[in-house]
Design a protein around this motif. Structure first.
Motif, PDB file in Angstrom:
ATOM      1  N   TRP B  34       0.836  -1.203   0.000  1.00 33.78           N
ATOM      2  CA  TRP B  34       0.000   0.000   0.000  1.00 33.78           C
ATOM      3  C   TRP B  34       0.871   1.254   0.000  1.00 33.78           C
ATOM      4  CZ3 TRP B  34      -0.775   3.683   4.030  1.00 33.78           C
ATOM      5  CH2 TRP B  34      -1.894   4.492   3.893  1.00 33.78           C
ATOM      6  N   PHE B  35       1.895   1.215   0.853  1.00 29.65           N
ATOM      7  CA  PHE B  35       2.769   2.381   0.969  1.00 29.65           C
ATOM      8  C   PHE B  35       3.562   2.592  -0.320  1.00 29.65           C
ATOM      9  CE2 PHE B  35       6.083   5.064   2.743  1.00 29.65           C
ATOM     10  CZ  PHE B  35       5.336   5.874   3.576  1.00 29.65           C
ATOM     11  N   GLN B  37       2.566   1.804  -3.257  1.00 26.51           N
ATOM     12  CA  GLN B  37       1.644   2.358  -4.252  1.00 26.51           C
ATOM     13  C   GLN B  37       1.469   3.870  -4.039  1.00 26.51           C
ATOM     14  OE1 GLN B  37      -1.815   0.014  -4.516  1.00 26.51           O
ATOM     15  NE2 GLN B  37      -2.415   0.803  -6.495  1.00 26.51           N
ATOM     16  N   TRP B  38       1.391   4.226  -2.769  1.00 27.22           N
ATOM     17  CA  TRP B  38       1.296   5.650  -2.433  1.00 27.22           C
ATOM     18  C   TRP B  38       2.506   6.401  -2.967  1.00 27.22           C
ATOM     19  CZ3 TRP B  38      -1.867   9.200  -1.834  1.00 27.22           C
ATOM     20  CH2 TRP B  38      -3.045   9.035  -1.118  1.00 27.22           C
ATOM     21  N   ILE B  41       2.241   6.955  -6.653  1.00 22.27           N
ATOM     22  CA  ILE B  41       1.235   7.965  -7.030  1.00 22.27           C
ATOM     23  C   ILE B  41       1.692   9.362  -6.654  1.00 22.27           C
ATOM     24  CG2 ILE B  41      -1.066   8.824  -6.458  1.00 22.27           C
ATOM     25  CD1 ILE B  41      -1.954   5.920  -6.262  1.00 22.27           C
ATOM     26  N   ALA B  42       2.114   9.499  -5.411  1.00 22.47           N
ATOM     27  CA  ALA B  42       2.460  10.843  -4.940  1.00 22.47           C
ATOM     28  C   ALA B  42       3.777  11.319  -5.524  1.00 22.47           C
ATOM     29  CB  ALA B  42       2.528  10.842  -3.417  1.00 22.47           C
ATOM     30  N   ALA B  44       5.073  10.579  -8.488  1.00 22.05           N
ATOM     31  CA  ALA B  44       5.109  10.702  -9.945  1.00 22.05           C
ATOM     32  C   ALA B  44       5.246  12.139 -10.453  1.00 22.05           C
ATOM     33  CB  ALA B  44       3.884  10.040 -10.556  1.00 22.05           C
ATOM     34  N   PRO B  45       4.524  13.096  -9.879  1.00 15.52           N
ATOM     35  CA  PRO B  45       4.616  14.450 -10.433  1.00 15.52           C
ATOM     36  C   PRO B  45       6.027  15.018 -10.387  1.00 15.52           C
ATOM     37  CG  PRO B  45       2.819  14.299  -8.846  1.00 15.52           C
ATOM     38  CD  PRO B  45       3.599  13.027  -8.756  1.00 15.52           C
ATOM     39  N   ALA B  46       6.785  14.602  -9.412  1.00 14.45           N
ATOM     40  CA  ALA B  46       8.137  15.141  -9.304  1.00 14.45           C
ATOM     41  C   ALA B  46       9.105  14.373 -10.203  1.00 14.45           C
ATOM     42  CB  ALA B  46       8.598  15.077  -7.861  1.00 14.45           C
ATOM     43  N   PHE B  48       9.726  11.120 -10.154  1.00 20.30           N
ATOM     44  CA  PHE B  48      10.418  10.014  -9.511  1.00 20.30           C
ATOM     45  C   PHE B  48       9.743   8.701  -9.904  1.00 20.30           C
ATOM     46  CE2 PHE B  48      10.742  13.345  -6.053  1.00 20.30           C
ATOM     47  CZ  PHE B  48      11.868  13.896  -6.629  1.00 20.30           C
ATOM     48  N   MET B  56      12.664   7.866  -2.826  1.00 15.65           N
ATOM     49  CA  MET B  56      12.176   9.182  -3.229  1.00 15.65           C
ATOM     50  C   MET B  56      13.061  10.280  -2.633  1.00 15.65           C
ATOM     51  SD  MET B  56       8.223  10.125  -3.136  1.00 15.65           S
ATOM     52  CE  MET B  56       8.025  10.930  -1.578  1.00 15.65           C
ATOM     53  N   VAL B  57      13.458  10.091  -1.402  1.00 13.90           N
ATOM     54  CA  VAL B  57      14.307  11.078  -0.746  1.00 13.90           C
ATOM     55  C   VAL B  57      15.728  10.987  -1.293  1.00 13.90           C
ATOM     56  CG1 VAL B  57      15.271  11.811   1.465  1.00 13.90           C
ATOM     57  CG2 VAL B  57      12.908  11.045   1.342  1.00 13.90           C
ATOM     58  N   PRO B  60      17.108  12.741  -5.408  1.00 11.66           N
ATOM     59  CA  PRO B  60      17.688  14.045  -5.706  1.00 11.66           C
ATOM     60  C   PRO B  60      19.081  14.227  -5.127  1.00 11.66           C
ATOM     61  CG  PRO B  60      15.795  14.261  -4.239  1.00 11.66           C
ATOM     62  CD  PRO B  60      15.865  12.845  -4.650  1.00 11.66           C
ATOM     63  N   PHE B  61      19.327  13.561  -3.992  1.00 12.24           N
ATOM     64  CA  PHE B  61      20.657  13.681  -3.421  1.00 12.24           C
ATOM     65  C   PHE B  61      21.668  12.927  -4.273  1.00 12.24           C
ATOM     66  CE2 PHE B  61      18.525  15.439   0.081  1.00 12.24           C
ATOM     67  CZ  PHE B  61      19.473  16.205   0.738  1.00 12.24           C
ATOM     68  N   ALA B  64      22.420  15.058  -6.995  1.00 16.34           N
ATOM     69  CA  ALA B  64      23.304  16.163  -6.605  1.00 16.34           C
ATOM     70  C   ALA B  64      24.744  15.695  -6.451  1.00 16.34           C
ATOM     71  CB  ALA B  64      22.806  16.773  -5.305  1.00 16.34           C
TER      72      ALA B  64
END
Lengths: 351, 389
Positions: B34-35, B37-38, B41-42, B44-46, B48, B56-57, B60-61, B64
């Motif tokens: 579930w997590f 999948q979240w 979904i959440a 995707a816009p960025a 990732f 996800m965190v 970007p590092f 960098a």
């Protein structure tokens, strides 16, 4: 004291109910994957680098000649102001006859790390404002600055007072060192220069981690537990998914602009002390003499009310008004308490 | 959780324990799915494509850390430099390394964060040592890395100092929870309601701790040293790149700085050109206004022309007058001459008269013809007619 009386059977029933909801929410998530923030179509009027000036397309022509230009924060995206049809500040303003435009800052890439506030304000905002002045045949526009975008709009209004007819600020930080401003408290000891030198652009996700750390249990655990309930219903579920998409849609921060914002505003409290310099120009906030409407949330933990209220004492305008909304930072756009905000803005702009 | 876990692994395991405790054995896997999948979904816009919050965190590092954000390409290149003979440090190792560092970003909301940081530090040291063994890494970076380790030790010591602030954390949360419940009449019958009260109380205590100067200082020190670590990592990477003739991050930074300066210069010139265009427009507008005035003043021109014409007439009139005066003078002079002639004639007539009177007795036969009755001079000829101008 309220006695705690947790009946074992009732507690088990509660847990079972939650479990059932959880299973249903898993299925719902798959169906809601397409829900996106943003409900009103836009037209691109102008593009400079990654910056775009967008016009919200509306069926009926505007009744008010002066364009209303939204300046949103560099952190996160402007889509929260138009999240979905029934929760859209933009739509409510369009319905009231305003021609609404927004500045889309884009997503800075590593090669954009030298972009500074001089470029954001003196090039991007000024180009957009000049474009609208020409397009609409007006001498000055109305500016609606939101959060950090409000700080940028305020600074622009101080640098170009002749180009701003009226200024609206929403949840805008002005005094960056008020009591209870935990975000400001935590960044005071950070070597911003070293951070930018090390990272280039500041990852948007890293900023989100810090925002979440201000309310670690609410935002890292409680929210997920509560989301299960929200996902039981297609409407509330779609709303929740859109909000999550928006929250995670965090552009990286152009390094130089981030450096200037953190040092001049957060660490040096430059607006209150009137010491901000953009490019080679010193900003005198007393030059803001146009009518100003300041809207803030009484429960805002990111921009405390006292931070926004300080605006009254730094500008030169005699025509200053406040609207205090019983909401938090994000609730300003989507909560029931904020439903009167569009009308408040519209009637003030028309006055 | 094991001593070799990265902070993220530790964190993920902690999450699993949490969900597992909440949901039971089967629930754990469901929750993880579930997590994930979240996150899809959440996130995707960025842009990732992660399947976990840690990813996800970290992304970007990782970006960098790399050369202008393209770590993957760099690592492929790195792997491809077989002549340097070192392939032990693959992409996955770097991925883990960066995860360790990213893990250190987690804020110390509890004692666990410090423990995780200590584990992370140990993991980082191990990973960096493997990396440093590569012949690609300049030996000069060793000193910098030793400083980084020492700095981390000091930073974590100051974090340990924060533990004192968290002493009695549970007791304070409980006290706050009781105070929160105090004064309310209804009974707490729901587990969720109690949970919400606990969250409020726990965050209230955390906020009190976060508001202290000690916390502020330790947090600042932590972030600053994390950034210093990344900086040294970047410098080490630059050293490798220099050795293999690839543009370095610092070189790209210089290029970007120059581009930005040029961009400002371009804007200054553009604004200057715009100012000049504005000036030209203003001059053009002035000219147009002048032309308009000339058009509007056409009547005035006619008037001026009429006046000029009249002035010409006046001048001609003056000339005529002058000429008339001249004629009059001539006439006057002629008149003077005539008068003299008349006087002479009169004298001559008088002389003749006297002579006639003397002769009268001699010749009575006729009287003089044109003599005036009064005996004066004969009448003058008519005055010449005045010339018209």
């Amino acid at each position: 004291m309220r006695p705690i009386k947790l009946d074992p059977d009732a507690t088990l029933a509660e847990a079972s109910l939650w479990w059932g909801q959880f299973e249903k929410s898993r299925r719902a998530l798959g169906e809601l994957a397409a829900a996106q923030p943003g409900s009103t179509p836009t037209e691109v009027l102008l593009e400079v680098d990654r910056f775009r000036l967008l016009r919200f397309v509306w069926d009926t022509p505007p009744r008010h000649k002066t364009p209303l230009l939204i300046s949103y924060a560099l952190v996160n995206r402007h889509t929260v102001a138009d999240l979905q049809e029934d929760k859209s500040l933009v739509r409510r303003l369009l319905e009231r006859g305003f021609a609404v435009y927004v500045m889309d800052w884009g997503y800075p890439r590593p090669s954009d790390r030298m972009l500074d506030l001089d470029t954001y304000i003196n090039e991007y905002i000024d180009t957009a404002v000049d474009h609208l002045r020409t397009r609409c045949g007006v001498k000055a526009v109305d500016l609606l600055g939101i959060c950090q975008g409000g700080t940028l709009a305020l600074t622009y209004a101080a640098l170009y007072p002749e180009k701003v007819r009226r200024l609206v600020t929403m949840v805008t930080p002005v005094d960056f060192q008020t009591e209870g401003d935990r975000l400001s408290h935590l960044v005071q000891e950070i070597d911003i220069d070293a951070a930018v030198a090390a990272l280039g652009n500041l990852p948007g996700v890293a900023l989100n981690v810090n925002f979440n750390a201000l309310q670690p249990l609410s935002l890292n655990i409680k929210k997920w537990l509560d989301s299960v309930k929200a996902l039981q219903d297609a409407t509330s579920g779609a709303f929740f998914v859109r909000m999550e998409r928006w929250i995670n849609d965090s552009p990286d921060q152009a390094g130089q602009a981030y450096r200037e914002f953190m040092t001049q505003f957060y660490q040096q409290n430059g607006i209150v002390k009137n010491t901000v310099t953009i490019g080679d120009r010193a900003v005198d906030y007393r030059a803001v003499r146009c009518p100003v409407l300041n809207i803030f949330g009484s429960q805002d933990h990111l921009v405390p009310p006292a931070s926004s209220r300080a605006l009254k004492n730094v500008i030169g305008s005699d025509d200053y008004r406040e609207i205090e909304v019983p909401s938090g930072h994000i609730g300003m756009y989507v909560s029931r308490a904020a439903a009167k905000v569009p009308e408040g803005i519209a009637s003030w702009l028309k006055a | 959780m094991t001593a070799t876990d990265s902070p993220f692994e530790a964190w993920q395991k902690q999450q699993e324990v949490f969900w597992s405790g909440l949901l039971g054995g089967d629930g754990q896997a469901a929750a993880r799915e579930w997590f994930a999948q979240w996150s899809r979904i959440a996130g995707a816009p960025a842009g990732f494509a992660q399947t976990s919050v840690a990813e996800m965190v970290a992304a970007p590092f990782r970006a960098a850390f790399g050369n202008d954000g393209d770590l993957q390409r760099f690592m492929s290149f790195h792997d491809g430099v077989a002549t340097f003979g070192h392939r032990e440090m693959g992409e996955e190792d770097v991925r883990r390394l960066s995860d360790y560092w990213v893990g250190l970003l987690h804020l110390p909301t509890s004692r666990l964060a410090v423990e995780q940081a200590l584990i992370g530090l140990a993991g980082m040291r191990t990973a960096v040592e493997v990396w440093r063994a590569s012949p690609l890494v300049p030996p000069s970076s060793s000193e910098s890395w030793e400083k980084i380790y020492a700095g981390w030790q000091a930073t974590l010591q100051s974090y340990k100092g924060l533990l004192d602030l968290y002493e009695g954390y549970g007791r304070r949360v409980a006290e706050r929870l009781i105070a929160d419940l105090d004064g309310c009449d209804d009974e707490v019958k729901s587990l969720k309601e109690l949970f919400d009260h606990w969250v409020r109380a726990a965050e209230g205590v955390h906020d009190e701790i976060a508001a202290t100067g000690d916390y502020q200082q330790a947090f600042g020190q932590f972030v600053n040293h994390l950034c210093l670590t990344i900086k040294v990592q970047r410098e080490t990477t630059d050293g490798i790149l220099e050795r293999i003739g690839v543009p370095t991050y610092s070189e790209l930074t210089d290029v970007h700085a120059r581009i930005e300066r040029l961009r400002k210069e371009q804007r200054r010139l553009r604004n200057g050109a715009a100012d000049l265009a504005g000036l030209l427009t203003a001059v053009r507008a002035d000219l147009e206004k002048l032309g308009q005035r000339v058009e509007d003043d056409a009547g005035l021109g006619d008037e001026l022309r009429r006046l000029g014409s009249e002035l010409g007439n006046v001048a001609a009139g003056m000339a005529a007058i002058r000429s008339e005066v001249g004629s009059l003078r001539e006439v006057a002079e002629s008149a003077v001459g005539l008068g003299e002639s008349v006087a002479a004639a009169q004298q001559e007539i008088a002389q003749l008269r006297r002579e006639m009177e003397k002769l009268a007795p001699v010749a009575d036969a006729g009287a003089p013809v044109d003599a005036s009755p009064s005996g004066g001079a004969p009448r003058r000829a008519a005055k010449p007619k005045r010339k018209e101008p």
